[in-house]
Design an enzyme around this catalytic site. Structure first.
Site, short mmCIF file in Angstrom:
data_model
loop_
_atom_site.label_atom_id
_atom_site.label_comp_id
_atom_site.label_asym_id
_atom_site.label_seq_id
_atom_site.Cartn_x
_atom_site.Cartn_y
_atom_site.Cartn_z
N THR A 11 0.49 2.97 4.54
CA THR A 11 -0.13 2.10 5.92
C THR A 11 0.29 2.63 6.98
OG1 THR A 11 1.09 0.49 4.64
CG2 THR A 11 1.05 0.39 7.16
N LYS A 100 13.42 5.69 7.51
CA LYS A 100 14.65 6.11 8.44
C LYS A 100 15.48 5.30 6.84
CE LYS A 100 12.65 1.05 7.45
NZ LYS A 100 11.09 0.34 8.48
N GLU A 185 7.13 -7.54 2.89
CA GLU A 185 6.14 -6.70 1.61
C GLU A 185 6.47 -7.78 0.48
OE1 GLU A 185 7.89 -2.80 1.37
OE2 GLU A 185 7.56 -2.17 3.36
N LYS A 200 18.54 1.73 10.29
CA LYS A 200 18.48 1.54 12.05
C LYS A 200 19.38 1.65 13.23
CE LYS A 200 13.77 -0.13 11.13
NZ LYS A 200 12.88 -1.33 11.19
N GLY A 298 3.59 -1.91 11.39
CA GLY A 298 1.79 -1.34 11.24
C GLY A 298 1.19 -0.59 11.40
N1 LIG Z 1 4.70 0.05 7.10
C1 LIG Z 1 5.32 0.25 8.25
O1 LIG Z 1 4.77 -0.55 9.78
C2 LIG Z 1 6.62 1.01 8.52
C3 LIG Z 1 6.97 1.09 10.12
C4 LIG Z 1 7.76 1.63 10.35
C5 LIG Z 1 8.67 2.51 9.28
N2 LIG Z 1 8.25 2.54 7.68
C6 LIG Z 1 8.66 3.36 7.04
O2 LIG Z 1 7.45 3.97 6.59
C7 LIG Z 1 7.42 4.82 5.92
C8 LIG Z 1 6.30 4.31 4.37
O3 LIG Z 1 6.28 3.56 4.64
P1 LIG Z 1 4.63 3.16 4.42
O4 LIG Z 1 4.70 1.38 5.14
O5 LIG Z 1 3.66 4.02 5.11
O6 LIG Z 1 4.80 2.65 3.34
P2 LIG Z 1 3.05 2.72 2.07
O7 LIG Z 1 2.60 1.77 2.13
O8 LIG Z 1 4.17 2.17 1.03
O9 LIG Z 1 2.83 4.42 1.68
C9 LIG Z 1 3.59 5.20 1.24
C10 LIG Z 1 2.12 5.94 0.40
O10 LIG Z 1 3.18 7.58 -0.09
C11 LIG Z 1 2.36 7.67 -1.67
N3 LIG Z 1 3.14 8.08 -2.38
C12 LIG Z 1 4.17 7.72 -3.32
N4 LIG Z 1 4.49 8.77 -3.97
C13 LIG Z 1 4.14 9.52 -3.41
C14 LIG Z 1 3.83 11.66 -3.73
N5 LIG Z 1 5.33 11.37 -4.93
N6 LIG Z 1 3.39 12.48 -3.06
C15 LIG Z 1 2.74 11.65 -1.84
N7 LIG Z 1 2.60 10.24 -2.48
C16 LIG Z 1 3.07 9.28 -2.78
C17 LIG Z 1 2.30 5.90 -2.02
O11 LIG Z 1 1.26 6.15 -3.44
P3 LIG Z 1 1.18 4.43 -3.99
O12 LIG Z 1 1.12 3.50 -3.33
O13 LIG Z 1 0.15 4.93 -5.01
O14 LIG Z 1 2.69 4.38 -4.22
C18 LIG Z 1 1.55 5.45 -0.96
O15 LIG Z 1 0.14 5.82 -1.14
C19 LIG Z 1 8.75 4.30 4.66
O16 LIG Z 1 9.91 5.07 4.82
C20 LIG Z 1 9.04 3.10 5.89
O17 LIG Z 1 10.38 2.17 5.92
C21 LIG Z 1 6.54 1.53 7.80
#
Ligand SMILES: NC(=O)c1ccc[n+]([C@@H]2O[C@H](COP(=O)([O-])OP(=O)(O)OC[C@H]3O[C@@H](n4cnc5c(N)ncnc54)[C@H](OP(=O)(O)O)[C@@H]3O)[C@@H](O)[C@H]2O)c1
Length: 372
Positions: A11, A100, A185, A200, A298
């Site tokens: 994301t 975080k 989620e 946070k 987002g």
């Molecule tokens: N989503 C938000 O709105 C948001 C906002 C603020 C902060 N965050 C933080 O940002 C971080 C990422 O969140 P996200 O929502 O973007 O998570 P996400 O959608 O699950 O993205 C993580 C990505 O990393 C990949 N991944 C997993 N293991 C890996 C590895 N060994 N090597 C390379 N890539 C790998 C995942 O692949 P798979 O899907 O195949 O596992 C996925 O594509 C988290 O710490 C979250 O708390 C998110």
């Protein structure tokens, strides 16, 4: 020209690629040079993406490429993300993250490693997603003694609490709706149990007071116990039930930190922060109250904060900002000893108490601390 790699194309990572590409001119103007995406590391394949040619599976490619100056870590968690961050910093690359959990649990170590290697470790997106919070805190408010911080820093639970009132649903139903709309989620535990908000809260405390606040030391109550009737009664009396992060610097020099659902009266602006929005009120001894409001999560909003960190890292590539805090523990007080009014239900009726410490609350079926 600075080359960049994104670790984790989910994301946030895909949003970062989009913002850096679509806003390339703005990024270059801010950074003072072109910033070009060179690699994307993910375990998944993305054959249909325009970024597919940049995909690599092996982080060592990034680590060993001297052209890569900045690494964006958006994998999440403290497993491979921790290992890759250590390796990137040790290889002399600036690292920017939205993670975080990693910052709250390993910030001291990673910031020290960044300092040792003369690079920046930035994490603006880790608190409040797209809302600028951390840089104002350590930059613009740095001449203040920070007296308190309070806010709504988990958009998922705020969305659920808003949906419960608006559609008359109990928590389980509102959660399903939030999941179907992408606001929650599939595994919502860290949101519902308050763990995400605690992380946070810790990062804010670390930055504000320069000592480490460990997540396991923060008393936390999530929203699983909040019933529809509680929310309706609060609304009928002009307020709202909100999951708040609280940080108070007591006159005794102790910091009182906790996360719990509160009764927020209509006189507080936090009462009117609905849906998935986030807000934080920071109170400094010189500035008074300052309020930050916006989109706390987002893909693209969060990427806005990550890309802003990338710009700052490039701007400060030869003179790292040296952000950090000590591993000495932040001296803590017990929030239960802070007197407060409470909104309580006893024998089916709601009322407000006089200011009481938690041990003086009369027997009741439900109770919420009132935000005064
Ligand atoms: N989503 C938000 O709105 C948001 C906002 C603020 C902060 N965050 C933080 O940002 C971080 C990422 O969140 P996200 O929502 O973007 O998570 P996400 O959608 O699950 O993205 C993580 C990505 O990393 C990949 N991944 C997993 N293991 C890996 C590895 N060994 N090597 C390379 N890539 C790998 C995942 O692949 P798979 O899907 O195949 O596992 C996925 O594509 C988290 O710490 C979250 O708390 C998110």
């Amino acid at each position: 020209m600075t080359y960049l790699a994104i670790l984790g194309f989910g994301t946030v990572g895909s949003g970062v690629a989009k913002v850096l590409t679509e806003n390339a001119a703005e990024v270059a103007a801010g950074a003072g040079e072109e910033v070009r995406l060179k690699y994307i590391v993910d375990i998944r394949n993305i054959p249909d993406s325009p970024f597919a040619p940049l995909m690599v599976k092996d982080f060592a490619v990034v680590e060993q490429d001297p052209e890569v100056g900045v690494v964006v870590e958006t994998i999440g968690g403290c497993g491979v993300a921790l290992a890759f961050t250590r390796r990137a910093l040790a290889a002399g690359k600036h690292v920017v993250t939205s993670n975080k959990q990693l910052v709250a649990e390993h910030g001291v170590e990673l910031l020290a490693l960044a300092k040792e290697h003369g690079v920046n470790y930035f994490f603006e997106a880790s608190v409040g997603g797209g809302i600028p919070l951390l840089r104002p805190l350590f930059n613009d408010l740095s001449a203040n003694r920070i007296l308190s911080m309070k806010g709504i820093l988990n958009g998922t639970t705020n969305y659920i609490l808003t949906a419960m009132l608006q559609s008359g649903k109990e928590l389980d139903e509102a959660l399903k709706e939030a999941q179907s709309l992408g606001y929650a989620e599939l595994n919502p535990d860290s949101d519902l149990d308050g763990t995400d908000a605690v992380r946070k809260t810790c990062i804010l405390a670390d930055l504000a007071w320069g000592r480490e606040l460990k997540p396991e030391l923060v008393p936390v109550e999530g929203i699983r116990g909040v019933a529809l009737q509680d929310i309706r009664s609060a609304a009928a009396s002009g307020g709202a039930i909100k999951l708040l992060c609280r940080l108070i610097r007591g006159e005794d020099g102790l910091t009182y930190a906790w996360v719990a659902p509160h009764y927020v009266p209509a006189s507080s602006m936090l009462c009117h922060v609905d849906q998935a929005f986030n807000a934080l009120i920071i109170t400094g001894n010189a500035v008074g109250d300052t309020m930050f409001y916006g989109t706390g999560a987002g893909s693209v909003p969060t990427a806005s904060a990550v890309a802003g960190d990338v710009v700052d890292a490039v701007r400060h590539k030869s003179s790292p900002r040296g952000i950090g805090w000590s591993d000495a523990p932040l001296p803590l007080g017990d929030p239960d000893t802070l007197p407060s009014r409470w909104y309580i239900r006893s024998e089916g009726k709601w009322h407000f108490t006089e200011p009481l410490t938690a041990d003086r609350i009369p027997a009741c079926e439900a109770r919420y601390r009132v935000l005064d």
